[in-house]
Design an enzyme around this catalytic site. Sequence first.
Site, PDB file in Angstrom:
ATOM      1  N   TYR A 136      -3.671  14.429  -6.209  1.00 33.85           N
ATOM      2  CA  TYR A 136      -3.025  13.376  -5.417  1.00 33.85           C
ATOM      3  C   TYR A 136      -4.081  12.294  -5.223  1.00 33.85           C
ATOM      4  CZ  TYR A 136       0.107  11.774  -1.647  1.00 33.85           C
ATOM      5  OH  TYR A 136       0.961  11.039  -0.861  1.00 33.85           O
TER       6      TYR A 136
ATOM      7  N   ARG B 251       3.430  -0.937  -9.144  1.00 33.61           N
ATOM      8  CA  ARG B 251       2.405  -1.052  -8.098  1.00 33.61           C
ATOM      9  C   ARG B 251       1.887   0.353  -7.827  1.00 33.61           C
ATOM     10  NH1 ARG B 251       1.481   1.780  -4.130  1.00 33.61           N
ATOM     11  NH2 ARG B 251       2.957   1.268  -2.499  1.00 33.61           N
TER      12      ARG B 251
ATOM     13  N   LYS C 105       3.132  13.487  -6.672  1.00 35.58           N
ATOM     14  CA  LYS C 105       4.002  13.604  -5.485  1.00 35.58           C
ATOM     15  C   LYS C 105       4.806  14.900  -5.568  1.00 35.58           C
ATOM     16  CE  LYS C 105       3.231   9.588  -3.380  1.00 35.58           C
ATOM     17  NZ  LYS C 105       2.929   9.332  -1.976  1.00 35.58           N
TER      18      LYS C 105
ATOM     19  N   GLU D 124       9.028   5.540  -5.672  1.00 34.07           N
ATOM     20  CA  GLU D 124       7.595   5.540  -5.392  1.00 34.07           C
ATOM     21  C   GLU D 124       6.899   4.438  -6.173  1.00 34.07           C
ATOM     22  OE1 GLU D 124       6.391   8.140  -3.167  1.00 34.07           O
ATOM     23  OE2 GLU D 124       4.776   6.671  -3.128  1.00 34.07           O
ATOM     24  N   ASP D 125       6.087   3.687  -5.486  1.00 35.67           N
ATOM     25  CA  ASP D 125       5.193   2.707  -6.094  1.00 35.67           C
ATOM     26  C   ASP D 125       5.902   1.669  -6.968  1.00 35.67           C
ATOM     27  OD1 ASP D 125       3.415   4.136  -4.654  1.00 35.67           O
ATOM     28  OD2 ASP D 125       2.002   4.515  -6.273  1.00 35.67           O
TER      29      ASP D 125
ATOM     30  N   ASP E  87       9.625   6.058  -0.441  1.00 35.32           N
ATOM     31  CA  ASP E  87       8.517   6.655   0.301  1.00 35.32           C
ATOM     32  C   ASP E  87       7.544   5.607   0.830  1.00 35.32           C
ATOM     33  OD1 ASP E  87       6.766   8.687   1.204  1.00 35.32           O
ATOM     34  OD2 ASP E  87       5.615   8.523  -0.661  1.00 35.32           O
ATOM     35  N   ASP E  88       7.244   4.586   0.016  1.00 37.72           N
ATOM     36  CA  ASP E  88       6.247   3.586   0.443  1.00 37.72           C
ATOM     37  C   ASP E  88       6.745   2.776   1.628  1.00 37.72           C
ATOM     38  OD1 ASP E  88       4.208   3.991  -1.684  1.00 37.72           O
ATOM     39  OD2 ASP E  88       5.965   3.576  -2.901  1.00 37.72           O
TER      40      ASP E  88
ATOM     41  N   ASN F  64      -4.809   2.826  -0.701  1.00 30.58           N
ATOM     42  CA  ASN F  64      -5.299   3.823  -1.651  1.00 30.58           C
ATOM     43  C   ASN F  64      -5.586   3.173  -3.004  1.00 30.58           C
ATOM     44  OD1 ASN F  64      -4.823   6.074   0.116  1.00 30.58           O
ATOM     45  ND2 ASN F  64      -2.639   5.801  -0.271  1.00 30.58           N
TER      46      ASN F  64
HETATM   47  N1  LIG Z   1      -1.491   5.563   3.282  1.00 36.05           N
HETATM   48  C1  LIG Z   1      -0.264   5.578   2.822  1.00 36.05           C
HETATM   49  O1  LIG Z   1       0.514   6.521   3.060  1.00 36.05           O
HETATM   50  C2  LIG Z   1       0.232   4.432   1.985  1.00 36.05           C
HETATM   51  C3  LIG Z   1       1.596   4.302   1.738  1.00 36.05           C
HETATM   52  C4  LIG Z   1       2.058   3.231   0.991  1.00 36.05           C
HETATM   53  C5  LIG Z   1       1.160   2.317   0.474  1.00 36.05           C
HETATM   54  N2  LIG Z   1      -0.166   2.492   0.707  1.00 36.05           N
HETATM   55  C6  LIG Z   1      -1.141   1.545   0.162  1.00 36.05           C
HETATM   56  O2  LIG Z   1      -0.903   0.266   0.679  1.00 36.05           O
HETATM   57  C7  LIG Z   1      -1.335  -0.712  -0.238  1.00 36.05           C
HETATM   58  C8  LIG Z   1      -0.264  -1.773  -0.355  1.00 36.05           C
HETATM   59  O3  LIG Z   1       0.938  -1.236  -0.834  1.00 36.05           O
HETATM   60  P1  LIG Z   1       2.256  -2.150  -0.882  1.00 36.05           P
HETATM   61  O4  LIG Z   1       3.302  -1.379  -1.574  1.00 36.05           O
HETATM   62  O5  LIG Z   1       2.578  -2.688   0.448  1.00 36.05           O
HETATM   63  O6  LIG Z   1       1.738  -3.307  -1.839  1.00 36.05           O
HETATM   64  P2  LIG Z   1       2.294  -4.758  -1.989  1.00 36.05           P
HETATM   65  O7  LIG Z   1       1.715  -5.302  -3.229  1.00 36.05           O
HETATM   66  O8  LIG Z   1       3.773  -4.745  -1.817  1.00 36.05           O
HETATM   67  O9  LIG Z   1       1.683  -5.546  -0.730  1.00 36.05           O
HETATM   68  C9  LIG Z   1       0.353  -5.912  -0.592  1.00 36.05           C
HETATM   69  C10 LIG Z   1       0.256  -6.937   0.521  1.00 36.05           C
HETATM   70  O10 LIG Z   1      -1.103  -7.176   0.785  1.00 36.05           O
HETATM   71  C11 LIG Z   1      -1.296  -8.570   0.898  1.00 36.05           C
HETATM   72  N3  LIG Z   1      -2.665  -8.928   0.529  1.00 36.05           N
HETATM   73  C12 LIG Z   1      -3.201  -9.011  -0.711  1.00 36.05           C
HETATM   74  N4  LIG Z   1      -4.465  -9.466  -0.636  1.00 36.05           N
HETATM   75  C13 LIG Z   1      -4.725  -9.661   0.681  1.00 36.05           C
HETATM   76  C14 LIG Z   1      -5.855 -10.139   1.381  1.00 36.05           C
HETATM   77  N5  LIG Z   1      -6.953 -10.496   0.741  1.00 36.05           N
HETATM   78  N6  LIG Z   1      -5.764 -10.242   2.731  1.00 36.05           N
HETATM   79  C15 LIG Z   1      -4.648  -9.884   3.388  1.00 36.05           C
HETATM   80  N7  LIG Z   1      -3.542  -9.414   2.760  1.00 36.05           N
HETATM   81  C16 LIG Z   1      -3.587  -9.306   1.425  1.00 36.05           C
HETATM   82  C17 LIG Z   1      -0.283  -9.190  -0.038  1.00 36.05           C
HETATM   83  O11 LIG Z   1      -0.025 -10.545   0.289  1.00 36.05           O
HETATM   84  C18 LIG Z   1       0.902  -8.284   0.207  1.00 36.05           C
HETATM   85  O12 LIG Z   1       1.619  -8.728   1.315  1.00 36.05           O
HETATM   86  C19 LIG Z   1      -1.651   0.040  -1.534  1.00 36.05           C
HETATM   87  O13 LIG Z   1      -3.033   0.169  -1.649  1.00 36.05           O
HETATM   88  C20 LIG Z   1      -1.037   1.403  -1.332  1.00 36.05           C
HETATM   89  O14 LIG Z   1      -1.783   2.410  -1.980  1.00 36.05           O
HETATM   90  C21 LIG Z   1      -0.645   3.519   1.456  1.00 36.05           C
HETATM   91  O1  LIG Z   2       0.293   7.931  -2.962  1.00 36.27           O
HETATM   92  C1  LIG Z   2      -0.266   7.923  -1.859  1.00 36.27           C
HETATM   93  O2  LIG Z   2      -1.309   8.568  -1.648  1.00 36.27           O
HETATM   94  C2  LIG Z   2       0.313   7.178  -0.689  1.00 36.27           C
HETATM   95  C3  LIG Z   2       1.223   6.062  -1.009  1.00 36.27           C
HETATM   96  O3  LIG Z   2       2.450   6.486  -1.487  1.00 36.27           O
HETATM   97  C4  LIG Z   2       0.640   4.985  -1.843  1.00 36.27           C
HETATM   98  O4  LIG Z   2       1.379   4.386  -2.611  1.00 36.27           O
HETATM   99  O5  LIG Z   2      -0.547   4.700  -1.698  1.00 36.27           O
HETATM  100 MG   LIG Z   3       3.266   5.317  -2.969  1.00 33.76          MG
END
Ligand SMILES: NC(=O)c1ccc[n+]([C@@H]2O[C@H](COP(=O)([O-])OP(=O)(O)OC[C@H]3O[C@@H](n4cnc5c(N)ncnc54)[C@H](O)[C@@H]3O)[C@@H](O)[C@H]2O)c1
Ligand SMILES: O=C(O)C[C@H](O)C(=O)O
Ligand SMILES: [Mg+2]
Length: 605
Positions: free
Chosen positions: A134, A187, A205, A276-277, A299-300, A447
């Site tokens: 993961y 993504r 996942k 997902e993603d 999920d996201d 991540n």
């Molecule tokens: N921890 C978790 O469970 C979890 C879950 C989902 C997503 N994530 C992580 O969150 C991140 C984003 O995912 P997402 O699906 O929302 O992506 P996304 O591409 O939809 O959104 C990214 C956002 O970040 C903004 N951004 C980019 N550069 C920036 C900067 N320099 N300053 C401020 N904002 C900025 C963009 O404008 C956009 O709004 C990924 O790294 C993903 O791995 C983590």
């Molecule tokens: O995959 C993960 O670890 C969490 C989340 O779904 C992500 O997109 O970052």
């Molecule tokens: Mg994800």
Amino acid sequence: MMWRNIARFSKASGRTGGSRRCLSTAIPGPCIVHKRGSDILHDPWFNKDTGFPLTERDRLGLRGLLPPRIISFEQQYDRFIESFRSLERNTLGQPDNVVSLAKWRILNRLHDRNETLYYRVLIDNIKDFAPIIYTPTVGLVCQNYSGLYRRPRGMYFSAKDKGEMMSMIYNWPAHQVDMIVITDGSRILGLGDLGVQGIGIPIGKLDMYVAAAGINPQRVLPIMLDVGTNNQKLLQNPLYLGLRQPRLEGDEYLEIIDEFMEAAFTRWPKAVVQFEDFQAKWAFGTLDRYRKKFCMFNDDVQGTAGVALAGLLGTVRAQGRPLSDFVNQKIVVVGAGSAGLGVTKTAVQAVARMAGISFAEATKNFYLIDKDGLVTTERSKLDPAVVPFAKNPAEIREGASIVEVVKTVRPHVLLGLSGVGGIFNEEVLKAMRESDSCKPAIFAMSNPTLNAECTAADAFKHAGENIVFGSGSPFENVQLENGNVGHVNQANNMYLFPGIGLGTLLSGARIVTDGMLLAAAECLASYMTDEEVQKGILYPSINNIRHITAEVGAAVLRAAVSDDIVEGHGDVGPRDLSHMSKEETVDYITRNMWFPIYSPLVHEK
Ligand SMILES: NC(=O)c1ccc[n+]([C@@H]2O[C@H](COP(=O)([O-])OP(=O)(O)OC[C@H]3O[C@@H](n4cnc5c(N)ncnc54)[C@H](O)[C@@H]3O)[C@@H](O)[C@H]2O)c1
Ligand SMILES: O=C(O)C[C@H](O)C(=O)O
Ligand SMILES: [Mg+2]
């Protein structure tokens, strides 16, 4: 002896129905196989390697195809763990990426050969192995997928398969599928568009679904929807395994995904599909399009929102304040994509509910920052999805930087879902020292590890030793100068999606409602004791992932019953579900978790 005590789950039975039923009771029931001889040895679902007992070797035509000595499951398990530990010793001092990929390879080889043993070592060593199958290593695997590729796993539906999907879906060998995780690779974590290489994410996942939720691995299906890629490097790579064309857009894209959804639910009407993603526009677009029609969730957007809400409520408890104080928390969210917007919307809804105010009024304490800085109403071409959260520029200027916003607002919580590594730099973290909270919270949720907004060590060093910290990918706890331990929470949707999927499946819910998602978040939020929360521990240890998943699954199931959308599962009908107490529901969920032990194999033509 590395073998773990399995008493807790030894009574768990396999799920009912389907022609390839494998029960995992203490005395395991038989498992029907329709093949013999080397075909069994090459089928990871049934293969036991040197573990086949003599009677089975006779029954299944395996005599002579294996070395004569029979090795027990326990011995096979210990041998694998020993080879894993020896790999760790032999790669000491080598670069992290090299070591991580070597670990992934050894686990992946076992996955390809013997699923029972693979899932057993995964479940028993989840803390050590989750970071490999993961996040973060799965990200590295996706980046290098075309080079690492040895054999297929899951199914691939490409833009070239238009019109063929209804028949293609029948190429999948399993008669029953319970859980599907689908991506279009647009993504992948914070790594951007990885095209077909994103298949690693549904695989990872679903490994978590087996490990945490006890979904039978014979009934999971990772799906890659290849609609092209806009990643030029991949398009130019001669070894790239996906379609060499730009991504489909608009109706052309939707036609492909519509066709897949129709095909999947025609063959398996009871399946649950997790998106997902997907890049933000399609994450929201497909969620709106399908959530009332199919049993699916994103999920996201939705899983992450629940985990974050549980973390936000936990930070209120960590401050020693009543939960009702959540309405006064000032929260800065950095990242306004699928995850950031999902989190913000859910948290605002929670405030509105608690305070008895409108959604618009409840946005007052939330500040949303994207790549162009603070989002205000002054911004030209405001994305409709962010409009509700846009601030009045009279409060803070349009496009204000993170540090500017933190200094002005003095937030209780700084939460990152931007995908940009290190964006919570020293200046930003130091500004959090002026927070209005006695225990400021920093969530660097992006991540994989290199994309986290800050490291755990930097957060405790610069923002202060009294903070609460969470990150999407794992970090070690931090030894603080004051002698205490700075606890690292893994604020990752893995704490919810397995329970959301499992509760949905075992209730036979027709769709996934907001009520089910909220129940999942509330269950996670109330899981930790006050004592733990006050130490900054907001989520359970990943070692307890099966237990929390059973609880979350039960909460989801009960919410589905309240929403009157359940059709039941197997022999358990809607009336049975509605008569179950909370404890009985948890017991029902736990009994239906698959657990990996060798079942006697019986051949049937
Ligand atoms: N921890 C978790 O469970 C979890 C879950 C989902 C997503 N994530 C992580 O969150 C991140 C984003 O995912 P997402 O699906 O929302 O992506 P996304 O591409 O939809 O959104 C990214 C956002 O970040 C903004 N951004 C980019 N550069 C920036 C900067 N320099 N300053 C401020 N904002 C900025 C963009 O404008 C956009 O709004 C990924 O790294 C993903 O791995 C983590
Ligand atoms: O995959 C993960 O670890 C969490 C989340 O779904 C992500 O997109 O970052
Ligand atoms: Mg994800």
